[in-house]
Design a protein around this motif. Structure first.
Motif, PDB file in Angstrom:
ATOM      1  N   PHE A 135     -40.556 -55.445 -10.760  1.00 42.97           N
ATOM      2  CA  PHE A 135     -39.609 -54.951  -9.762  1.00 42.97           C
ATOM      3  C   PHE A 135     -40.291 -53.850  -8.958  1.00 42.97           C
ATOM      4  O   PHE A 135     -41.279 -53.261  -9.408  1.00 42.97           O
ATOM      5  CB  PHE A 135     -38.331 -54.417 -10.431  1.00 42.97           C
ATOM      6  N   PRO A 136     -39.793 -53.575  -7.753  1.00 43.93           N
ATOM      7  CA  PRO A 136     -40.405 -52.539  -6.916  1.00 43.93           C
ATOM      8  C   PRO A 136     -40.373 -51.179  -7.629  1.00 43.93           C
ATOM      9  O   PRO A 136     -39.346 -50.768  -8.165  1.00 43.93           O
ATOM     10  CB  PRO A 136     -39.521 -52.529  -5.656  1.00 43.93           C
ATOM     11  N   GLY A 137     -41.504 -50.502  -7.623  1.00 42.84           N
ATOM     12  CA  GLY A 137     -41.582 -49.177  -8.234  1.00 42.84           C
ATOM     13  C   GLY A 137     -41.866 -49.183  -9.718  1.00 42.84           C
ATOM     14  O   GLY A 137     -41.848 -48.126 -10.359  1.00 42.84           O
ATOM     15  N   ARG A 138     -42.177 -50.350 -10.292  1.00 39.37           N
ATOM     16  CA  ARG A 138     -42.404 -50.416 -11.738  1.00 39.37           C
ATOM     17  C   ARG A 138     -43.582 -49.536 -12.152  1.00 39.37           C
ATOM     18  O   ARG A 138     -43.507 -48.790 -13.132  1.00 39.37           O
ATOM     19  CB  ARG A 138     -42.652 -51.857 -12.176  1.00 39.37           C
ATOM     20  N   ARG A 139     -44.695 -49.627 -11.426  1.00 37.46           N
ATOM     21  CA  ARG A 139     -45.869 -48.827 -11.782  1.00 37.46           C
ATOM     22  C   ARG A 139     -45.592 -47.333 -11.632  1.00 37.46           C
ATOM     23  O   ARG A 139     -46.049 -46.515 -12.435  1.00 37.46           O
ATOM     24  CB  ARG A 139     -47.057 -49.227 -10.913  1.00 37.46           C
ATOM     25  N   THR A 140     -44.846 -46.985 -10.593  1.00 37.39           N
ATOM     26  CA  THR A 140     -44.518 -45.568 -10.395  1.00 37.39           C
ATOM     27  C   THR A 140     -43.666 -45.053 -11.542  1.00 37.39           C
ATOM     28  O   THR A 140     -43.905 -43.960 -12.075  1.00 37.39           O
ATOM     29  CB  THR A 140     -43.777 -45.375  -9.065  1.00 37.39           C
ATOM     30  N   ILE A 141     -42.673 -45.842 -11.934  1.00 36.92           N
ATOM     31  CA  ILE A 141     -41.806 -45.422 -13.033  1.00 36.92           C
ATOM     32  C   ILE A 141     -42.606 -45.306 -14.324  1.00 36.92           C
ATOM     33  O   ILE A 141     -42.414 -44.369 -15.104  1.00 36.92           O
ATOM     34  CB  ILE A 141     -40.639 -46.412 -13.198  1.00 36.92           C
ATOM     35  N   ARG A 142     -43.518 -46.239 -14.531  1.00 33.03           N
ATOM     36  CA  ARG A 142     -44.340 -46.147 -15.737  1.00 33.03           C
ATOM     37  C   ARG A 142     -45.197 -44.883 -15.710  1.00 33.03           C
ATOM     38  O   ARG A 142     -45.366 -44.219 -16.738  1.00 33.03           O
ATOM     39  CB  ARG A 142     -45.230 -47.385 -15.851  1.00 33.03           C
ATOM     40  N   SER A 143     -45.749 -44.541 -14.558  1.00 37.18           N
ATOM     41  CA  SER A 143     -46.546 -43.317 -14.460  1.00 37.18           C
ATOM     42  C   SER A 143     -45.693 -42.075 -14.706  1.00 37.18           C
ATOM     43  O   SER A 143     -46.164 -41.089 -15.273  1.00 37.18           O
ATOM     44  CB  SER A 143     -47.210 -43.230 -13.074  1.00 37.18           C
ATOM     45  N   LEU A 144     -44.429 -42.117 -14.281  1.00 38.38           N
ATOM     46  CA  LEU A 144     -43.553 -40.959 -14.438  1.00 38.38           C
ATOM     47  C   LEU A 144     -43.194 -40.687 -15.893  1.00 38.38           C
ATOM     48  O   LEU A 144     -42.695 -39.598 -16.199  1.00 38.38           O
ATOM     49  CB  LEU A 144     -42.269 -41.156 -13.621  1.00 38.38           C
ATOM     50  N   THR A 145     -43.434 -41.658 -16.771  1.00 45.62           N
ATOM     51  CA  THR A 145     -43.121 -41.407 -18.176  1.00 45.62           C
ATOM     52  C   THR A 145     -44.003 -40.324 -18.773  1.00 45.62           C
ATOM     53  O   THR A 145     -43.728 -39.833 -19.871  1.00 45.62           O
ATOM     54  CB  THR A 145     -43.280 -42.688 -19.011  1.00 45.62           C
ATOM     55  N   ILE A 146     -45.053 -39.916 -18.058  1.00 44.23           N
ATOM     56  CA  ILE A 146     -45.905 -38.843 -18.550  1.00 44.23           C
ATOM     57  C   ILE A 146     -45.303 -37.462 -18.275  1.00 44.23           C
ATOM     58  O   ILE A 146     -45.683 -36.463 -18.888  1.00 44.23           O
ATOM     59  CB  ILE A 146     -47.311 -38.930 -17.908  1.00 44.23           C
ATOM     60  N   LEU A 147     -44.336 -37.385 -17.352  1.00 46.30           N
ATOM     61  CA  LEU A 147     -43.811 -36.094 -16.917  1.00 46.30           C
ATOM     62  C   LEU A 147     -43.229 -35.238 -18.036  1.00 46.30           C
ATOM     63  O   LEU A 147     -43.462 -34.026 -18.062  1.00 46.30           O
ATOM     64  CB  LEU A 147     -42.776 -36.296 -15.803  1.00 46.30           C
ATOM     65  N   PRO A 148     -42.429 -35.792 -18.958  1.00 49.46           N
ATOM     66  CA  PRO A 148     -41.899 -34.922 -20.012  1.00 49.46           C
ATOM     67  C   PRO A 148     -42.967 -34.181 -20.796  1.00 49.46           C
ATOM     68  O   PRO A 148     -42.719 -33.088 -21.303  1.00 49.46           O
ATOM     69  CB  PRO A 148     -41.119 -35.893 -20.913  1.00 49.46           C
ATOM     70  N   PHE A 149     -44.181 -34.745 -20.904  1.00 48.48           N
ATOM     71  CA  PHE A 149     -45.233 -34.079 -21.655  1.00 48.48           C
ATOM     72  C   PHE A 149     -45.772 -32.855 -20.932  1.00 48.48           C
ATOM     73  O   PHE A 149     -46.384 -31.997 -21.573  1.00 48.48           O
ATOM     74  CB  PHE A 149     -46.374 -35.053 -21.930  1.00 48.48           C
ATOM     75  N   VAL A 150     -45.590 -32.779 -19.635  1.00 53.52           N
ATOM     76  CA  VAL A 150     -46.103 -31.631 -18.891  1.00 53.52           C
ATOM     77  C   VAL A 150     -44.978 -30.701 -18.467  1.00 53.52           C
ATOM     78  O   VAL A 150     -45.228 -29.704 -17.798  1.00 53.52           O
ATOM     79  CB  VAL A 150     -46.899 -32.096 -17.642  1.00 53.52           C
ATOM     80  N   MET A 151     -43.751 -30.997 -18.858  1.00 57.93           N
ATOM     81  CA  MET A 151     -42.631 -30.111 -18.561  1.00 57.93           C
ATOM     82  C   MET A 151     -42.466 -29.094 -19.673  1.00 57.93           C
ATOM     83  O   MET A 151     -42.358 -29.474 -20.842  1.00 57.93           O
ATOM     84  CB  MET A 151     -41.333 -30.910 -18.401  1.00 57.93           C
ATOM     85  N   PRO A 152     -42.474 -27.819 -19.359  1.00 62.89           N
ATOM     86  CA  PRO A 152     -42.270 -26.799 -20.395  1.00 62.89           C
ATOM     87  C   PRO A 152     -40.923 -26.994 -21.084  1.00 62.89           C
ATOM     88  O   PRO A 152     -39.903 -27.204 -20.432  1.00 62.89           O
ATOM     89  CB  PRO A 152     -42.307 -25.485 -19.606  1.00 62.89           C
ATOM     90  N   SER A 153     -40.925 -26.927 -22.392  1.00 64.72           N
ATOM     91  CA  SER A 153     -39.705 -27.202 -23.152  1.00 64.72           C
ATOM     92  C   SER A 153     -38.614 -26.194 -22.866  1.00 64.72           C
ATOM     93  O   SER A 153     -37.429 -26.542 -22.880  1.00 64.72           O
ATOM     94  CB  SER A 153     -40.024 -27.237 -24.641  1.00 64.72           C
TER      95      SER A 153
END
Length: 605
Positions: A135-153
């Protein structure tokens, strides 16, 4: 007598082969030198502080004693029904189990188990959607799964406070639907959902990678032999995915067992885990009791991390060719009734993701510009005024931002060469490699609170060395703690790629006269540049968001960072400035991660 010409030529060649300068010697032995330097850094800023904590367990007031250990182990508050067992009073087990069955350690493990279950249940559907649908944006969404690891808790905790609070969007929505308000703050449910925010993406990434490397021919063979889709999934596909799911679950349990900022902000001392209670004891200067709890927690986390490394090593041994099933279009031009039902399920899952992942962060940003009368910038004005007029003892936003960026750069400069060096040494193979890998990865299993406590008790207070008192305080201590926390992530990004480099290419470079370090710099690292760039981005972002050790080491100093500033604003019960500071932290973290990632990407092949 004249020396034969042939012997003279041999001597000349031998002399030319010897390193004539310090630079040449270093180039030939650079890997070994870096390995020794890395070991020394780890010994000083990790193992020594951790051993200092261990020593505080049995050395109280200058005397060796086990009294504190015995007191902690036999206290039902800490170990619940196990306390009478440790005390040898087996007859009291039933009585204690009826009154206080879990204890602090039991509750910590219980919330980690619930958080792991929630993370797996939330992550598996995401892995299925990303690996089975196009679906459109699948790769972008998959890349965004890394964001929680770089978000300060601590920033995520602020978002959850704003979202689930009595005046948050969740209760506004419930009021529209005619339902009563939900009080989720300072509840176990809020902690579990916040942990799922962090760790469900980990399950998604690990399981998606496994799903995209399955052998679809095995499934097709099972179907051709008469197995229906359910049996084919259960007997053929699920066994191929199970290792990845177990890996994600084990890592999630380790991370949530050592969770600190989220529990502190969303649970407080009413729902304290071991980490939170250790922090409380440190604040009360009860170092021996805090050290005992920290050692017990570290023993559990080290055992789990070692199990993870052993399991990962076993699974990586038998690779197979990827032959995944083709992805289906999520939005086909002529949808069948079954496809419509699948799309409805995906939409329902997307709504859950929006609530859990997007809602808290969006609410934090919205809360920072919303006052009692609507849109306002008063909270940001408060930060500006605090910076301009605040007293020296007050928390200034500008100082926090400056410190965070400087510590991030310093951490990157330390953690990146350490991580690459450990990756090179542990991928060479040979005897002792597995033990060296486990020793190098130990910081992954030791919480920042333990490292911070050890540095506070040792290097920060001062150590007598050859008649001189050596102290490591302020920015140096914090940078060291950040580097210890960050470099394992460099290793986990670089080592797998480095182990997959074709050794014949490296040996060809060596045969042409390249030294080991020159072959590493000119051949191997360019081939694994994506892993180095990802490791650098992780190291910088982890430093920006690191809270556990910083909150201990920055006490009473001007070395506080943005996460510590956010926590201090929460402590003052001023959620508005806290959300404004959290939004600033979000912007700085995101920009920093993008800049480091883009700069690293310039070196990719």
């Amino acid at each position: 007598m004249t020396r034969p010409e042939g012997n003279r030529g041999d001597a000349t060649r031998r002399e030319a082969a010897r390193p004539r300068t310090t630079t040449q010697w270093l180039e030939r032995h650079a890997i070994s030198v870096l390995g020794v330097a890395t070991a020394l850094v780890l010994a000083v800023v990790f193992y020594y502080p951790v051993l200092t904590v261990f020593a505080d367990v049995v050395r109280v007031g200058g005397e060796w004693t086990l009294d504190v250990v015995v007191t902690v182990l036999t206290d039902p508050f800490y170990f619940g029904a196990l306390a009478p067992v440790f005390a040898g009073e087996f007859g009291a087990v039933a009585e204690v189990a009826a009154d206080q069955p879990l204890g602090l350690f039991g509750f910590t493990a219980y919330q980690a188990f619930l958080s792991t279950v929630a993370s797996v249940l939330l992550g598996l559907p995401g892995a299925y959607v990303l690996s089975r649908y196009e679906f459109p944006g699948r790769r972008t969404i998959r890349s965004l799964t890394i964001l929680p690891f770089v978000m300060p808790s601590i920033m995520v905790a602020i978002g959850f406070v704003a979202f689930f609070g009595s005046r948050g969007p969740l209760n506004d929505l419930l009021a529209i639907l005619g339902l009563g308000p939900a009080n989720l703050l300072f509840t176990l449910e809020a902690i579990v959902v916040a942990h799922a925010f962090y760790n469900a993406p980990l399950v998604v990434r690990v399981t998606t990678a496994a799903w995209e490397s399955v052998d679809a021919r095995m499934v097709e063979t099972a179907r051709s032999l008469g197995a229906n889709p359910w049996y084919a999934f259960r007997d053929v596909l699920a066994p191929q995915l199970l290792p990845a799911v177990l890996t994600g679950a084990l890592l999630t349990f380790v991370f949530t067992f050592m969770s600190f900022p989220i529990v502190l902000a969303l649970g407080g001392f009413q729902l304290a885990t071991v980490e939170v209670w250790v922090y409380s004891l440190v604040q009360e200067l009860e170092y021996a009791e805090a050290a005992t709890l920290a050692v017990a927690e570290t023993a559990v986390s080290l055992a789990l991390t070692y199990a993870y490394l052993r399991y990962e090593a076993r699974q990586s041994g038998g690779g197979r060719a990827a032959n995944p099933p083709p992805r289906k279009r999520l939005f086909p031009q002529s949808p069948s009734p079954g496809a419509a039902l699948e799309r409805a399920g995906v939409l329902a899952y997307a709504l859950v993701v929006a609530v859990v992942f997007v809602g808290p962060i969006a609410t934090m940003v919205a809360e920072s510009v919303t006052g009692p009368s609507g849109f306002t910038l008063q909270y940001y004005e408060f930060l500006v005024q605090r910076q301009a007029e605040g007293a020296s003892f007050q928390t200034k936003p500008g100082v926090a931002i400056r410190n965070s960026v400087l510590f991030g750069v310093a951490t990157l400069l330390v953690a990146l060469p350490m991580g690459v060096t450990v990756s090179v040494l542990t991928t060479r193979g040979g005897r002792g490699t597995r033990l060296a890998d486990a020793a190098a990865m130990a910081p992954l299993a030791v919480s920042g609170v333990v490292v911070g406590l050890g540095m506070l008790r040792g290097l920060v207070f001062g150590v007598e060395l050859f008649g001189h008192r050596v102290q490591v305080t302020g920015p140096v201590a914090i940078t060291a703690a950040h580097a210890v926390a960050a470099y394992p992530f460099v290793v986990r990004n670089v080592a797998p790629l480095l182990s997959g480099v074709d050794r014949s290419v490296v040996e060809s470079a060596r045969a042409l006269g390249a030294t080991r370090v020159r072959a590493l710099l000119d051949v191997e690292l360019p081939l694994v540049a994506s892993g180095v760039a990802a490791g650098a981005a992780f190291a910088f972002a982890i430093s920006i968001g690191e809270f556990d050790s910083t909150v201990i080491l920055a006490t009473g100093s001007t070395s506080y960072t943005m996460p510590v500033a956010v926590e201090r604003y929460i402590g003052n019960r001023t959620l508005g400035p806290a959300t404004a500071m959290g939004t600033v932290l979000l912007v700085v973290t995101s920009l920093s991660f993008v800049v480091v990632d883009r700069l690293g990407g310039r070196w990719e092949a």
